[in-house]
Structure formats: structure tokens, C-alpha cells
Design a protein around this motif. Sequence first.
Motif, PDB file in Angstrom:
ATOM      1  N   TYR A  11       0.826  -1.212   0.000  1.00  0.00           N
ATOM      2  CA  TYR A  11       0.000   0.000   0.000  1.00  0.00           C
ATOM      3  C   TYR A  11       0.860   1.262   0.000  1.00  0.00           C
ATOM      4  CZ  TYR A  11      -3.497  -3.491   0.947  1.00  0.00           C
ATOM      5  OH  TYR A  11      -4.275  -4.606   0.868  1.00  0.00           O
ATOM      6  N   LEU A  13       2.263   4.531  -1.839  1.00  0.00           N
ATOM      7  CA  LEU A  13       1.671   5.446  -2.819  1.00  0.00           C
ATOM      8  C   LEU A  13       0.236   4.988  -3.117  1.00  0.00           C
ATOM      9  CD1 LEU A  13       4.774   5.797  -5.150  1.00  0.00           C
ATOM     10  CD2 LEU A  13       4.057   7.342  -3.329  1.00  0.00           C
ATOM     11  N   PHE A  14      -0.574   4.960  -2.085  1.00  0.00           N
ATOM     12  CA  PHE A  14      -1.937   4.426  -2.146  1.00  0.00           C
ATOM     13  C   PHE A  14      -2.698   5.002  -3.341  1.00  0.00           C
ATOM     14  CE2 PHE A  14      -6.256   3.570  -0.989  1.00  0.00           C
ATOM     15  CZ  PHE A  14      -6.169   2.365  -0.315  1.00  0.00           C
ATOM     16  N   HIS A  15      -3.302   4.119  -4.112  1.00  0.00           N
ATOM     17  CA  HIS A  15      -3.983   4.554  -5.340  1.00  0.00           C
ATOM     18  C   HIS A  15      -5.311   3.806  -5.521  1.00  0.00           C
ATOM     19  CE1 HIS A  15      -2.649   0.837  -7.273  1.00  0.00           C
ATOM     20  NE2 HIS A  15      -1.440   1.087  -6.807  1.00  0.00           N
ATOM     21  N   ILE A  16      -6.012   4.114  -6.603  1.00  0.00           N
ATOM     22  CA  ILE A  16      -7.361   3.586  -6.845  1.00  0.00           C
ATOM     23  C   ILE A  16      -7.386   2.058  -6.939  1.00  0.00           C
ATOM     24  CG2 ILE A  16      -7.299   3.791  -9.377  1.00  0.00           C
ATOM     25  CD1 ILE A  16     -10.296   4.667  -7.083  1.00  0.00           C
ATOM     26  N   HIS A  18      -5.601  -0.010  -5.147  1.00  0.00           N
ATOM     27  CA  HIS A  18      -5.651  -0.461  -3.754  1.00  0.00           C
ATOM     28  C   HIS A  18      -7.070  -0.312  -3.202  1.00  0.00           C
ATOM     29  CE1 HIS A  18      -1.193   0.854  -3.569  1.00  0.00           C
ATOM     30  NE2 HIS A  18      -1.219  -0.458  -3.711  1.00  0.00           N
ATOM     31  N   ARG A  57       1.559   4.209   6.302  1.00  0.00           N
ATOM     32  CA  ARG A  57       0.755   3.327   5.447  1.00  0.00           C
ATOM     33  C   ARG A  57      -0.291   2.597   6.284  1.00  0.00           C
ATOM     34  NH1 ARG A  57       3.828  -0.593   3.653  1.00  0.00           N
ATOM     35  NH2 ARG A  57       5.750  -0.018   4.718  1.00  0.00           N
ATOM     36  N   THR A 122      -5.057  -3.875 -11.221  1.00  0.00           N
ATOM     37  CA  THR A 122      -5.225  -2.573 -11.888  1.00  0.00           C
ATOM     38  C   THR A 122      -3.987  -2.302 -12.733  1.00  0.00           C
ATOM     39  OG1 THR A 122      -6.488  -1.816  -9.984  1.00  0.00           O
ATOM     40  CG2 THR A 122      -5.732  -0.135 -11.520  1.00  0.00           C
ATOM     41  N   THR A 125      -2.733   1.766 -13.226  1.00  0.00           N
ATOM     42  CA  THR A 125      -2.110   2.463 -12.103  1.00  0.00           C
ATOM     43  C   THR A 125      -1.473   1.431 -11.187  1.00  0.00           C
ATOM     44  OG1 THR A 125      -3.837   4.154 -12.150  1.00  0.00           O
ATOM     45  CG2 THR A 125      -2.501   4.040 -10.166  1.00  0.00           C
ATOM     46  N   SER A 126      -0.239   1.664 -10.818  1.00  0.00           N
ATOM     47  CA  SER A 126       0.416   0.818  -9.834  1.00  0.00           C
ATOM     48  C   SER A 126       1.430   1.663  -9.083  1.00  0.00           C
ATOM     49  CB  SER A 126       1.121  -0.370 -10.499  1.00  0.00           C
ATOM     50  OG  SER A 126       2.299   0.052 -11.154  1.00  0.00           O
ATOM     51  N   SER A 127       1.782   1.218  -7.879  1.00  0.00           N
ATOM     52  CA  SER A 127       2.790   1.940  -7.101  1.00  0.00           C
ATOM     53  C   SER A 127       4.120   1.950  -7.837  1.00  0.00           C
ATOM     54  CB  SER A 127       2.936   1.305  -5.715  1.00  0.00           C
ATOM     55  OG  SER A 127       1.731   1.445  -4.998  1.00  0.00           O
ATOM     56  N   LEU A 130       3.939   4.690 -10.392  1.00  0.00           N
ATOM     57  CA  LEU A 130       4.005   5.989  -9.714  1.00  0.00           C
ATOM     58  C   LEU A 130       5.429   6.274  -9.236  1.00  0.00           C
ATOM     59  CD1 LEU A 130       0.681   5.818  -7.660  1.00  0.00           C
ATOM     60  CD2 LEU A 130       1.134   7.224  -9.681  1.00  0.00           C
TER      61      LEU A 130
END
Length: 137
Positions: A11, A13-16, A18, A57, A122, A125-127, A130
Motif C-alpha cells: 500500500y 503510494l496508495f492509489h485507486i 488499492h 501506510r 489494476t 495504475t500501480s505503485s 508511480l
Amino acid sequence: MKVIGYTTGVYDLFHIGHLNLLKRAKLECDYLIVGVTTDELSEFRKGKRPIIPFTERMEIVEHIEFVDEVVPQTNMDKFEAWNNWKFDKMFVGNDWQGTEKWNELERQFAEVGVEIVYFPYTTHTSSTKLREILEKL
């Protein structure tokens, strides 16, 4: 019967992606336990420390309305986690589905009545993506 669900992640850089995984997991259970990977385990497994520190986190995930309990993930032993929390379902991204490791885990968990539920990964988008963008700045 109350269905207990369990999932884990860094988790960072928490994103959509997650958020969607946790939201979908909660739809499949009554009580959702989320393991957040420690900085040390993440560094050991991926060769890099998360950008967001572990305690932050943990706090981010604790404040998501459909997460009932947050626990540290200090190792990759899923059966140790099951011994600690006795979950009925474990939620995983489908990027692991069909791998030798997860096929074996499915067999082992079936013996104790745990269902492995795979959710779509996903891709947009992924950490990791990012992090790559941030490193270019």
C-alpha cells in the motif's frame, strides 16, 4: 456465520487499485483484516524501501471505511497469518492466479476451508509506475 476476509499489501503510494481491491474484498466478507507489509519485508522482497513509511501506510489503511482491522505483515507465511486470524477468504490480485506458488496455496488452504478469491489487477495504475514517475522528477 460471520465471514472473515484477509488480504495484504504494501500500500505504498496508495492509489485507486488499492482502494478498489479493498472495497471489493469487503463485499465478499463481513469482517475485513488487512495486512500492511513492513518496510523491512518490502525491502527484503523487492529490494527497495517503500516511499511512505510503514506507520503512515498503516494509518492510511486504518482510515478506510470498509477495513475493519489492520495488522502488520512481517513475513510471507500465509498460514501463520491464518493461524493468527482464522480467516475464511483470502483476497489476492489475479496477477498471482495460476502461479505454482498460489496453486499450492489454494490446495493447502482448501484443506482448512479457506477460499482464495482473485481480483483483477489494476494495470493502468500501480505503485511501481508511480514510483518510476517520481524518480524521473
